[in-house]
Design an enzyme around this catalytic site. Structure first.
Site, PDB file in Angstrom:
ATOM      1  N   MET A 195      14.026  24.177   3.106  1.00  0.00           N
ATOM      2  CA  MET A 195      13.266  23.497   2.047  1.00  0.00           C
ATOM      3  C   MET A 195      14.166  22.639   1.159  1.00  0.00           C
ATOM      4  O   MET A 195      13.815  21.504   0.810  1.00  0.00           O
ATOM      5  CB  MET A 195      12.518  24.523   1.194  1.00  0.00           C
ATOM      6  CG  MET A 195      11.625  23.880   0.146  1.00  0.00           C
ATOM      7  SD  MET A 195      10.807  25.057  -0.927  1.00  0.00           S
ATOM      8  CE  MET A 195       9.526  25.695   0.115  1.00  0.00           C
ATOM      9  N   ARG A 210     -11.046   0.173  14.411  1.00  0.00           N
ATOM     10  CA  ARG A 210     -10.872   0.919  13.173  1.00  0.00           C
ATOM     11  C   ARG A 210     -11.776   0.279  12.122  1.00  0.00           C
ATOM     12  O   ARG A 210     -12.782   0.831  11.751  1.00  0.00           O
ATOM     13  CB  ARG A 210      -9.388   0.884  12.781  1.00  0.00           C
ATOM     14  CG  ARG A 210      -8.949   1.987  11.890  1.00  0.00           C
ATOM     15  CD  ARG A 210      -7.442   2.019  11.704  1.00  0.00           C
ATOM     16  NE  ARG A 210      -6.902   0.766  11.180  1.00  0.00           N
ATOM     17  CZ  ARG A 210      -5.641   0.593  10.807  1.00  0.00           C
ATOM     18  NH1 ARG A 210      -4.790   1.598  10.911  1.00  0.00           N
ATOM     19  NH2 ARG A 210      -5.212  -0.558  10.347  1.00  0.00           N
ATOM     20  N   LYS A 270       0.849  -1.196   0.000  1.00  0.00           N
ATOM     21  CA  LYS A 270       0.000   0.000   0.000  1.00  0.00           C
ATOM     22  C   LYS A 270       0.888   1.251   0.000  1.00  0.00           C
ATOM     23  O   LYS A 270       2.094   1.164   0.244  1.00  0.00           O
ATOM     24  CB  LYS A 270      -0.914  -0.019   1.215  1.00  0.00           C
ATOM     25  CG  LYS A 270      -0.170   0.037   2.547  1.00  0.00           C
ATOM     26  CD  LYS A 270      -1.107  -0.263   3.713  1.00  0.00           C
ATOM     27  CE  LYS A 270      -0.383  -0.180   5.034  1.00  0.00           C
ATOM     28  NZ  LYS A 270      -1.225  -0.651   6.148  1.00  0.00           N
ATOM     29  N   TYR A 273      17.764  29.128   9.422  1.00  0.00           N
ATOM     30  CA  TYR A 273      16.580  29.876   9.864  1.00  0.00           C
ATOM     31  C   TYR A 273      16.409  29.771  11.376  1.00  0.00           C
ATOM     32  O   TYR A 273      16.596  28.705  11.974  1.00  0.00           O
ATOM     33  CB  TYR A 273      15.331  29.295   9.199  1.00  0.00           C
ATOM     34  CG  TYR A 273      15.221  29.629   7.726  1.00  0.00           C
ATOM     35  CD1 TYR A 273      15.117  30.953   7.297  1.00  0.00           C
ATOM     36  CD2 TYR A 273      15.225  28.619   6.775  1.00  0.00           C
ATOM     37  CE1 TYR A 273      15.001  31.254   5.948  1.00  0.00           C
ATOM     38  CE2 TYR A 273      15.109  28.912   5.425  1.00  0.00           C
ATOM     39  CZ  TYR A 273      14.997  30.234   5.022  1.00  0.00           C
ATOM     40  OH  TYR A 273      14.892  30.528   3.687  1.00  0.00           O
TER      41      TYR A 273
HETATM   42  C1  PLP Z   1      -0.507  -1.727   6.671  1.00  0.00           C
HETATM   43  C2  PLP Z   1      -1.107  -2.974   7.129  1.00  0.00           C
HETATM   44  C3  PLP Z   1      -0.295  -4.068   7.431  1.00  0.00           C
HETATM   45  C4  PLP Z   1       1.208  -4.016   7.407  1.00  0.00           C
HETATM   46  O1  PLP Z   1       1.666  -3.478   8.624  1.00  0.00           O
HETATM   47  P1  PLP Z   1       3.211  -3.365   8.927  1.00  0.00           P
HETATM   48  O2  PLP Z   1       3.277  -2.853  10.302  1.00  0.00           O
HETATM   49  O3  PLP Z   1       3.756  -2.382   7.946  1.00  0.00           O
HETATM   50  O4  PLP Z   1       3.779  -4.713   8.728  1.00  0.00           O
HETATM   51  C5  PLP Z   1      -0.915  -5.249   7.791  1.00  0.00           C
HETATM   52  N1  PLP Z   1      -2.258  -5.340   7.849  1.00  0.00           N
HETATM   53  C6  PLP Z   1      -3.074  -4.297   7.575  1.00  0.00           C
HETATM   54  C7  PLP Z   1      -4.542  -4.469   7.685  1.00  0.00           C
HETATM   55  C8  PLP Z   1      -2.519  -3.088   7.209  1.00  0.00           C
HETATM   56  O5  PLP Z   1      -3.317  -2.060   6.943  1.00  0.00           O
END
Ligand code: PLP
Length: 380
Positions: free
Chosen positions: A310, A130, A35, A262
């Site tokens: 930046m 969630r 993802k 800065y």
């Molecule tokens: C992102 C996600 C994972 C992976 O989690 P990590 O901590 O990056 O291994 C596993 N399961 C779900 C449902 C997720 O959203």
């Protein structure tokens, strides 16, 4: 000449980290979680290193299409399932497996016309609050889903809130086990922290013949320790899959009392030399990383000086008399890789977790935030 900054994606490190997940849970099948554009690494760029997985898990339908476009014919799981009914058409067309976490998604499936039954994972909210059905309504959801002609396999899934910390997975796992004990189907419960710290959570628990388990390896695939700073990537034998590096574009000699950058947040206590590196927060480097955040210059560890701006940041060259214009600066990942084969790079790794901690965040956020303007190259 373009700005000297670049990111490298290390194919071998991805494959190595995936092998670490396999070694931790040898009986499980492995989702490589890709993802957020493979946690900022780029799906297409990470694919070669991760294609040894049994499947790819993600949540954006456009990203699922990209995985299929790469020629992947194996399982692809949508971790959040359909966002609206017509998403099921794409799921049908691309043979995507999908999570079912709320009753509306069951309604959509019941109204969906599909040629082949869908492979779904029914998600339990075992405490994360969630996504998912609460334990008391999970079995009714399972029965309804299982009765639909649109549905083939029904896997069972939950997600841990504290696999990386002292809370652990026991409470949620007990809830999940109690509710699902006599249900058929594959289980998928473990994220990276659960794979490493709890050997995949439920993996190995006797539950009869249910066709195997799946674990979901996200952050560990990219070489970051989910439970840093309790353990670091080296402890888990994980290798950075991303290097962010640049060069010094000039140096400055400071007198005592001189300030840097800065807000003049850094004041030199003695005469010192600093280098100006071509990397700033517009490249994805965290602006909240204060003075002293670790950085490698020509593979040697030193720290940042003053505020990150930046496009630039300053680094301390006090102990590095040979460093100067053109010196390589590694913001995270492997120092010296690509150019210098004469050194053992294993002792010049700067973990993204250390940088993240200095900025009050986690490795996940930094890798996902790599900016568009940074050119990325795939390497070994
Ligand atoms: C992102 C996600 C994972 C992976 O989690 P990590 O901590 O990056 O291994 C596993 N399961 C779900 C449902 C997720 O959203």
């Amino acid at each position: 000449m373009p700005r000297p900054i670049e990111a490298l994606i290390h194919t071998n490190a991805l494959a190595h980290n995936l092998a670490r997940a396999r070694a931790a849970v040898p009986d499980a099948r492995l989702w490589a979680v890709v993802k957020a554009n493979a946690y900022g690494h780029g799906i297409e760029r990470a694919y070669e290193g991760l294609r040894g997985a049994d499947g790819f898990a993600l949540l954006d339908l456009a990203e699922a299409e990209r995985i299929r476009a790469l020629g992947w014919r194996g399982p692809v799981l949508l971790l959040e399932g359909a966002f609206e009914p017509r998403d099921l058409e794409l799921a049908s067309r691309l043979a995507l497996w999908h999570t079912v976490h709320c009753s509306e998604q069951i309604d959509w499936l019941a109204a969906h016309k599909t040629a082949a039954p869908h492979h779904v994972f029914l998600k339990m909210n075992s405490g994360m609050n969630r996504l998912g059905f609460r334990p008391e309504s999970y079995r009714a959801a399972w029965a309804r889903l299982n009765a639909l002609p649109q549905v083939g396999e029904v896997g069972l899934m939950t997600h841990f809130s504290d696999a990386d910390g002292a809370g652990g997975i026991e409470r949620q796992l007990r809830t999940f086990e109690a509710v699902t004990r006599d249900l058929p189907g594959e289980r998928s419960v473990a994220n990276s922290a659960a794979i490493l710290r709890h050997h995949g959570g439920a993996i190995g628990a006797p539950r009869g013949d249910h066709g195997g388990d799946w674990v979901r390896a996200g952050i560990m695939s990219y070489g970051s320790a989910a439970d840093f700073p309790e353990h670091d990537a080296a402890h888990w034998d994980l290798r950075p899959a991303m290097t962010l590096r640049t060069r010094l574009i000039t140096t400055q000699q400071l007198e005592p009392g001189d300030t840097v950058g800065y807000g003049s947040s850094f004041t030199a206590e003695r005469a010192m030399r600093i280098g100006i590196a071509a990397c700033g927060y517009a490249d994805g480097y965290p602006r909240h990383a204060g003075s002293g955040t670790p950085v490698l210059v020509d593979g040697e560890r030193t720290g940042t000086v003053g505020r990150v701006s930046m496009d630039m940041m300053a680094v301390d060259l006090s102990a590095l008399p040979r460093a100067g214009l053109g010196s390589e600066v590694t913001l995270w990942g492997r120092g010296g890789c690509g150019d210098r084969r004469d050194r053992d790079t294993s002792d010049t790794v700067l973990s993204i977790d250390e940088v993240a901690r200095a900025a009050g965040t986690i490795g996940y956020e930094l890798m996902c935030a790599l900016a568009q303007r940074v050119p990325v190259r795939v390497t070994e």
